[in-house]
Design a protein around this motif. Sequence first.
Motif, mmCIF file in Angstrom:
data_model
loop_
_atom_site.group_PDB
_atom_site.id
_atom_site.type_symbol
_atom_site.label_atom_id
_atom_site.label_comp_id
_atom_site.label_asym_id
_atom_site.label_seq_id
_atom_site.Cartn_x
_atom_site.Cartn_y
_atom_site.Cartn_z
ATOM 1 N N SER A 65 -66.238 56.060 152.088
ATOM 2 C CA SER A 65 -65.747 55.930 152.557
ATOM 3 C C SER A 65 -64.548 54.582 151.771
ATOM 4 O O SER A 65 -63.110 55.399 151.734
ATOM 5 C CB SER A 65 -64.791 54.837 154.181
ATOM 6 N N GLY A 66 -64.900 54.471 150.793
ATOM 7 C CA GLY A 66 -64.047 53.603 149.822
ATOM 8 C C GLY A 66 -64.403 52.831 150.497
ATOM 9 O O GLY A 66 -63.592 51.950 149.233
ATOM 10 N N THR A 67 -64.220 52.135 151.575
ATOM 11 C CA THR A 67 -64.153 50.524 151.762
ATOM 12 C C THR A 67 -65.133 49.415 150.973
ATOM 13 O O THR A 67 -66.427 50.240 151.315
ATOM 14 C CB THR A 67 -63.556 50.620 153.015
ATOM 15 N N TYR A 68 -65.349 48.088 151.018
ATOM 16 C CA TYR A 68 -65.747 47.953 150.073
ATOM 17 C C TYR A 68 -65.609 45.811 150.754
ATOM 18 O O TYR A 68 -64.815 45.866 150.940
ATOM 19 C CB TYR A 68 -65.501 47.024 148.578
ATOM 20 N N CYS A 69 -66.628 45.324 150.870
ATOM 21 C CA CYS A 69 -66.655 44.123 151.310
ATOM 22 C C CYS A 69 -66.898 43.423 150.462
ATOM 23 O O CYS A 69 -67.733 43.789 149.309
ATOM 24 C CB CYS A 69 -68.114 43.393 153.198
ATOM 25 N N THR A 70 -66.939 41.951 150.812
ATOM 26 C CA THR A 70 -67.521 40.667 149.563
ATOM 27 C C THR A 70 -67.952 40.045 149.911
ATOM 28 O O THR A 70 -67.766 39.836 151.593
ATOM 29 C CB THR A 70 -65.961 40.121 149.358
ATOM 30 N N GLY A 71 -69.595 39.604 149.616
ATOM 31 C CA GLY A 71 -70.004 38.793 150.088
ATOM 32 C C GLY A 71 -69.854 37.398 149.878
ATOM 33 O O GLY A 71 -68.602 37.164 149.691
ATOM 34 N N PRO A 72 -70.876 36.471 150.369
ATOM 35 C CA PRO A 72 -71.020 34.895 150.524
ATOM 36 C C PRO A 72 -70.080 34.544 148.653
ATOM 37 O O PRO A 72 -69.943 33.377 148.907
ATOM 38 C CB PRO A 72 -71.330 33.860 151.248
ATOM 39 N N ARG A 73 -70.299 34.967 147.722
ATOM 40 C CA ARG A 73 -71.255 34.947 146.444
ATOM 41 C C ARG A 73 -70.036 35.124 145.708
ATOM 42 O O ARG A 73 -70.381 34.814 144.861
ATOM 43 C CB ARG A 73 -72.347 33.844 145.719
ATOM 44 N N GLY A 74 -69.432 35.818 146.566
ATOM 45 C CA GLY A 74 -68.552 36.770 145.327
ATOM 46 C C GLY A 74 -68.350 38.381 145.113
ATOM 47 O O GLY A 74 -67.990 38.768 144.676
ATOM 48 N N GLY A 75 -69.952 38.280 145.554
ATOM 49 C CA GLY A 75 -69.848 40.360 144.958
ATOM 50 C C GLY A 75 -69.156 41.089 145.736
ATOM 51 O O GLY A 75 -69.685 40.531 147.459
ATOM 52 N N VAL A 76 -69.138 42.422 145.828
ATOM 53 C CA VAL A 76 -68.594 43.446 146.267
ATOM 54 C C VAL A 76 -69.756 44.594 146.790
ATOM 55 O O VAL A 76 -70.385 44.438 145.262
ATOM 56 C CB VAL A 76 -67.379 43.964 144.976
ATOM 57 N N TYR A 77 -69.431 44.732 147.877
ATOM 58 C CA TYR A 77 -70.708 45.888 147.922
ATOM 59 C C TYR A 77 -69.960 47.223 148.741
ATOM 60 O O TYR A 77 -68.655 46.363 149.486
ATOM 61 C CB TYR A 77 -71.640 44.947 148.278
ATOM 62 N N CYS A 78 -70.704 47.928 149.202
ATOM 63 C CA CYS A 78 -70.182 48.840 149.853
ATOM 64 C C CYS A 78 -71.382 48.825 150.773
ATOM 65 O O CYS A 78 -72.922 49.097 150.313
ATOM 66 C CB CYS A 78 -69.597 50.080 149.753
ATOM 67 N N LEU A 79 -71.822 49.710 151.693
ATOM 68 C CA LEU A 79 -73.046 50.574 152.576
ATOM 69 C C LEU A 79 -73.686 51.480 152.012
ATOM 70 O O LEU A 79 -72.361 52.357 153.047
ATOM 71 C CB LEU A 79 -73.374 50.393 154.016
ATOM 72 N N SER A 80 -74.845 52.111 152.203
ATOM 73 C CA SER A 80 -75.014 53.120 151.322
ATOM 74 C C SER A 80 -75.318 54.424 153.028
ATOM 75 O O SER A 80 -75.228 53.252 154.199
ATOM 76 C CB SER A 80 -76.328 53.693 150.508
ATOM 77 N N ASP A 81 -76.324 55.693 153.026
ATOM 78 C CA ASP A 81 -75.829 55.858 153.873
ATOM 79 C C ASP A 81 -77.466 55.331 154.946
ATOM 80 O O ASP A 81 -77.406 55.091 156.210
ATOM 81 C CB ASP A 81 -75.979 57.608 154.600
ATOM 82 N N SER A 82 -78.080 54.488 154.494
ATOM 83 C CA SER A 82 -78.627 54.229 154.869
ATOM 84 C C SER A 82 -79.213 52.056 155.152
ATOM 85 O O SER A 82 -80.154 52.370 156.405
ATOM 86 C CB SER A 82 -80.418 54.094 153.727
ATOM 87 N N GLY A 83 -77.533 52.418 155.086
ATOM 88 C CA GLY A 83 -77.853 50.690 155.687
ATOM 89 C C GLY A 83 -77.904 49.924 154.534
ATOM 90 O O GLY A 83 -77.774 48.767 154.951
ATOM 91 N N ASN A 84 -78.335 49.946 153.473
ATOM 92 C CA ASN A 84 -78.342 49.413 152.375
ATOM 93 C C ASN A 84 -77.082 48.710 151.106
ATOM 94 O O ASN A 84 -76.469 49.495 151.488
ATOM 95 C CB ASN A 84 -79.775 49.330 151.389
ATOM 96 N N LYS A 85 -77.116 47.489 151.455
ATOM 97 C CA LYS A 85 -75.918 47.187 150.095
ATOM 98 C C LYS A 85 -75.912 47.757 148.982
ATOM 99 O O LYS A 85 -77.228 48.069 148.565
ATOM 100 C CB LYS A 85 -75.435 45.429 150.181
ATOM 101 N N SER A 86 -75.073 48.175 148.426
ATOM 102 C CA SER A 86 -74.937 48.568 147.155
ATOM 103 C C SER A 86 -73.780 48.259 146.235
ATOM 104 O O SER A 86 -72.555 48.346 146.916
ATOM 105 C CB SER A 86 -75.181 50.528 147.746
ATOM 106 N N TYR A 87 -74.269 47.281 145.164
ATOM 107 C CA TYR A 87 -72.713 46.277 144.932
ATOM 108 C C TYR A 87 -72.872 46.992 143.786
ATOM 109 O O TYR A 87 -73.604 47.764 142.827
ATOM 110 C CB TYR A 87 -73.676 45.167 144.117
ATOM 111 N N ARG A 88 -71.067 46.614 143.959
ATOM 112 C CA ARG A 88 -70.431 47.378 142.478
ATOM 113 C C ARG A 88 -70.857 46.347 140.920
ATOM 114 O O ARG A 88 -70.514 45.101 140.988
ATOM 115 C CB ARG A 88 -68.546 47.510 142.824
ATOM 116 N N ARG A 89 -71.286 47.098 140.175
ATOM 117 C CA ARG A 89 -71.271 46.257 138.463
ATOM 118 C C ARG A 89 -69.682 45.375 138.357
ATOM 119 O O ARG A 89 -68.505 46.186 138.264
ATOM 120 C CB ARG A 89 -71.536 46.903 138.220
ATOM 121 N N LYS A 90 -69.941 44.248 137.975
ATOM 122 C CA LYS A 90 -68.745 43.874 137.689
ATOM 123 C C LYS A 90 -67.975 44.042 135.944
ATOM 124 O O LYS A 90 -68.577 45.033 135.283
ATOM 125 C CB LYS A 90 -68.931 42.498 137.078
#
Length: 110
Positions: A85-110
Motif C-alpha cells: 500500500s506504500g504506507t510506512y511506519c517509523t520505529g522507536p529509533r527512527g528506522g522507516v519500515y513497512c510490513l511484508s506479506d508474511s508480516g516481517n518488517k522490511s526496512y527502507r535504506r537510508k
Amino acid sequence: MKQIACFALAIGSLLAWPAADAANQPCSGRKGGIAQCDGDTFICNDGSISASKKSCQATFGGRQGLMAAPKRAAPAADGSCNCRSGTYCTGPRGGVYCLSDSGNKSYRRK
C-alpha cells in the motif's frame, strides 16, 4: 574426431553464456521479482522492499503497470504499514519500515 571437438565447443559456449546474465537484479531470488515501484523503491512480489540502490523510476522510465503512486501517509487506522500500500511506519529509533506479506518488517535504506 572433428565432430566431437565442435560438439564440445558448442556445449562449452552454452554453459558459459548464462554467466553473463547472472548479475543480481532488484527483488531477485526468494523475493520473486518486482511487483511495482513506490517512487525510487522496488516493491517485490513477496511484499517486501528491495535493498537495491537502483532507482525503480529510472529503471522502468515511468512505464505504467509497475508504477504506483507513492503514499507517504500515516499508517492505517489498524496500525498496519503494508509495503504494497506504500504506507510506512517509523520505529522507536527512527528506522522507516513497512510490513511484508508474511508480516516481517522490511526496512527502507537510508
